[in-house]
Write a protein that holds these residues in place. Structure first.
Motif, PDB file in Angstrom:
ATOM      1  N   CYS A 108       0.709  -1.211   0.055  1.00 58.62           N
ATOM      2  CA  CYS A 108      -0.152   0.117  -0.117  1.00 58.62           C
ATOM      3  C   CYS A 108       1.004   1.284   0.167  1.00 58.62           C
ATOM      4  CB  CYS A 108      -0.967   0.042   1.222  1.00 58.62           C
ATOM      5  SG  CYS A 108      -1.955   1.398   1.249  1.00 58.62           S
ATOM      6  N   VAL A 109       0.604   2.076  -1.002  1.00 56.96           N
ATOM      7  CA  VAL A 109       1.287   3.411  -0.923  1.00 56.96           C
ATOM      8  C   VAL A 109       0.207   4.403  -0.688  1.00 56.96           C
ATOM      9  CG1 VAL A 109       2.315   5.316  -2.270  1.00 56.96           C
ATOM     10  CG2 VAL A 109       2.891   2.650  -2.684  1.00 56.96           C
ATOM     11  N   MET A 110       0.325   5.519   0.090  1.00 55.16           N
ATOM     12  CA  MET A 110      -0.816   6.209   0.602  1.00 55.16           C
ATOM     13  C   MET A 110      -0.431   7.727   0.682  1.00 55.16           C
ATOM     14  SD  MET A 110      -2.788   5.671   4.414  1.00 55.16           S
ATOM     15  CE  MET A 110      -4.180   6.417   4.792  1.00 55.16           C
ATOM     16  N   SER A 111      -1.328   8.647   0.010  1.00 51.37           N
ATOM     17  CA  SER A 111      -0.889   9.915   0.012  1.00 51.37           C
ATOM     18  C   SER A 111      -1.029  10.355   1.466  1.00 51.37           C
ATOM     19  CB  SER A 111      -2.132  10.586  -0.491  1.00 51.37           C
ATOM     20  OG  SER A 111      -2.225  12.010  -0.384  1.00 51.37           O
ATOM     21  N   GLU A 112      -0.286  11.542   1.863  1.00 51.60           N
ATOM     22  CA  GLU A 112       0.230  11.948   3.322  1.00 51.60           C
ATOM     23  C   GLU A 112      -1.208  12.982   3.708  1.00 51.60           C
ATOM     24  OE1 GLU A 112       3.339  14.628   2.655  1.00 51.60           O
ATOM     25  OE2 GLU A 112       2.264  16.093   1.295  1.00 51.60           O
ATOM     26  N   THR A 113      -2.046  12.912   2.769  1.00 57.10           N
ATOM     27  CA  THR A 113      -3.395  13.529   2.966  1.00 57.10           C
ATOM     28  C   THR A 113      -4.657  12.619   3.048  1.00 57.10           C
ATOM     29  OG1 THR A 113      -3.823  14.438   0.585  1.00 57.10           O
ATOM     30  CG2 THR A 113      -2.692  15.869   2.020  1.00 57.10           C
ATOM     31  N   ALA A 114      -4.219  11.503   2.997  1.00 56.27           N
ATOM     32  CA  ALA A 114      -5.140  10.392   2.901  1.00 56.27           C
ATOM     33  C   ALA A 114      -5.652   9.810   4.257  1.00 56.27           C
ATOM     34  CB  ALA A 114      -5.005   9.201   1.855  1.00 56.27           C
ATOM     35  N   GLY A 161       2.453  -0.288  10.354  1.00 52.48           N
ATOM     36  CA  GLY A 161       2.705  -1.511   9.524  1.00 52.48           C
ATOM     37  C   GLY A 161       1.729  -1.691   8.316  1.00 52.48           C
ATOM     38  N   LEU A 162       0.601  -0.784   8.131  1.00 56.65           N
ATOM     39  CA  LEU A 162      -0.583  -0.862   7.287  1.00 56.65           C
ATOM     40  C   LEU A 162       0.016  -0.428   5.849  1.00 56.65           C
ATOM     41  CD1 LEU A 162      -3.700  -0.055   9.093  1.00 56.65           C
ATOM     42  CD2 LEU A 162      -3.158  -2.130   8.065  1.00 56.65           C
ATOM     43  N   VAL A 163       0.907   0.484   5.806  1.00 54.60           N
ATOM     44  CA  VAL A 163       1.270   1.346   4.615  1.00 54.60           C
ATOM     45  C   VAL A 163       2.727   0.990   4.439  1.00 54.60           C
ATOM     46  CG1 VAL A 163       1.340   3.553   3.562  1.00 54.60           C
ATOM     47  CG2 VAL A 163      -0.640   2.863   4.790  1.00 54.60           C
ATOM     48  N   ASN A 164       3.346   0.769   2.948  1.00 56.61           N
ATOM     49  CA  ASN A 164       4.624   0.654   2.926  1.00 56.61           C
ATOM     50  C   ASN A 164       5.337   2.169   2.795  1.00 56.61           C
ATOM     51  OD1 ASN A 164       2.987  -1.656   1.247  1.00 56.61           O
ATOM     52  ND2 ASN A 164       5.134  -2.284   2.257  1.00 56.61           N
ATOM     53  N   GLN A 165       4.558   2.961   2.131  1.00 55.12           N
ATOM     54  CA  GLN A 165       5.172   4.326   1.587  1.00 55.12           C
ATOM     55  C   GLN A 165       4.041   5.558   1.737  1.00 55.12           C
ATOM     56  OE1 GLN A 165       7.375   4.269  -1.724  1.00 55.12           O
ATOM     57  NE2 GLN A 165       7.641   6.108  -2.141  1.00 55.12           N
TER      58      GLN A 165
END
Length: 244
Positions: A108-114, A161-165
């Protein structure tokens, strides 16, 4: 207009939830289209996929409460067998059933605003698939997220640990493509074997087990062999089964 878009870019399947005017709410029709997209990916030549969403405001606000679907039929690895790697690219709000889709992706890649939210205890309904989250992050944090229903920031999701980046919003797809490109260049049999074996290692909640069982039984019920068997019975002849 399709509720789910399927694009192939450099050998990578980009699967996009496409109801931006409804903040990509998960309807029954969208669920059918997403299940078909997973089937296309699994049976096609693409070696990795990205699951993302149209628009900047929301990955998805979860189930469309005017047309609520069951989530399990279109959750990858539950309603549809998928043993190729899938990267989630999460922008904006990701709520309820949409979070479950991300939960069953491999990276998972997540936006910093998500933001992740699971508000089902505030609504009074759950399908139960969320419970295997406790196998994917620390127990107390999982219980807080599932039961209290407060938003989880990208930073906290990363720390759990839900998000890789975490990326800037405009760098989200580049980061997801970087992961997917690396995965697509690796030995597909090895990746599929790892994914299948990890699925055996991770504990499954009752709803996840039930969804997988219903998927398998539905495949038998919709098979050519079942149609051949019933036809042969009516025609009083030995059936000619083909295993499909």
């Amino acid at each position: 207009m399709s509720n789910v878009l399927y694009e192939v870019r450099d050998g990578i399947a980009i699967i996009t939830l496409n109801r931006p005017e409804k903040l990509n709410a998960l309807s029954i029709e969208l669920g059918h289209e997403l299940a078909a997209a997973w089937e296309r990916f699994q049976s096609g030549p693409e070696r990795a996929a990205i699951l993302t969403a149209a628009g900047d405001r929301a990955f998805s606000v979860g189930a469309d409460l005017t047309d609520p679907p069951e989530i399990w039929p279109f959750a990858p690895g539950v309603g549809v067998h998928v043993d190729k790697p899938v990267v989630a690219a999460v922008n904006g709000l990701c709520v309820g059933g949409a979070f479950i889709l991300v939960q069953f992706c491999d990276l998972c890649v997540m936006s910093e605003t998500a933001t992740f939210v699971y508000p089902e205890a505030k609504i009074g309904l759950t399908g139960g698939l969320i419970t295997s989250l406790a196998a994917r992050m620390p127990h107390k944090l999982a219980m807080e997220f599932m039961m209290v229903g407060e938003p989880m920031t990208a930073q906290r999701a990363y720390e759990a640990g839900l998000v890789n980046q975490i990326t800037a919003p405009d760098a989200l797809m580049d980061a997801a493509m970087d992961y997917a490109t690396k995965l697509a260049g690796l030995a597909p049999m090895v990746l599929s074997t790892i994914k299948r074996h990890v699925a055996e290692v991770l504990p499954k909640g009752p709803s996840e087990k039930a969804g997988i069982a219903r998927r398998d039984l539905q495949a038998v019920r919709e098979s050519d062999d079942f149609r051949e068997g019933t036809t042969a019975f009516r025609e009083k002849r030995p059936p000619q089964f083909k295993g499909k």
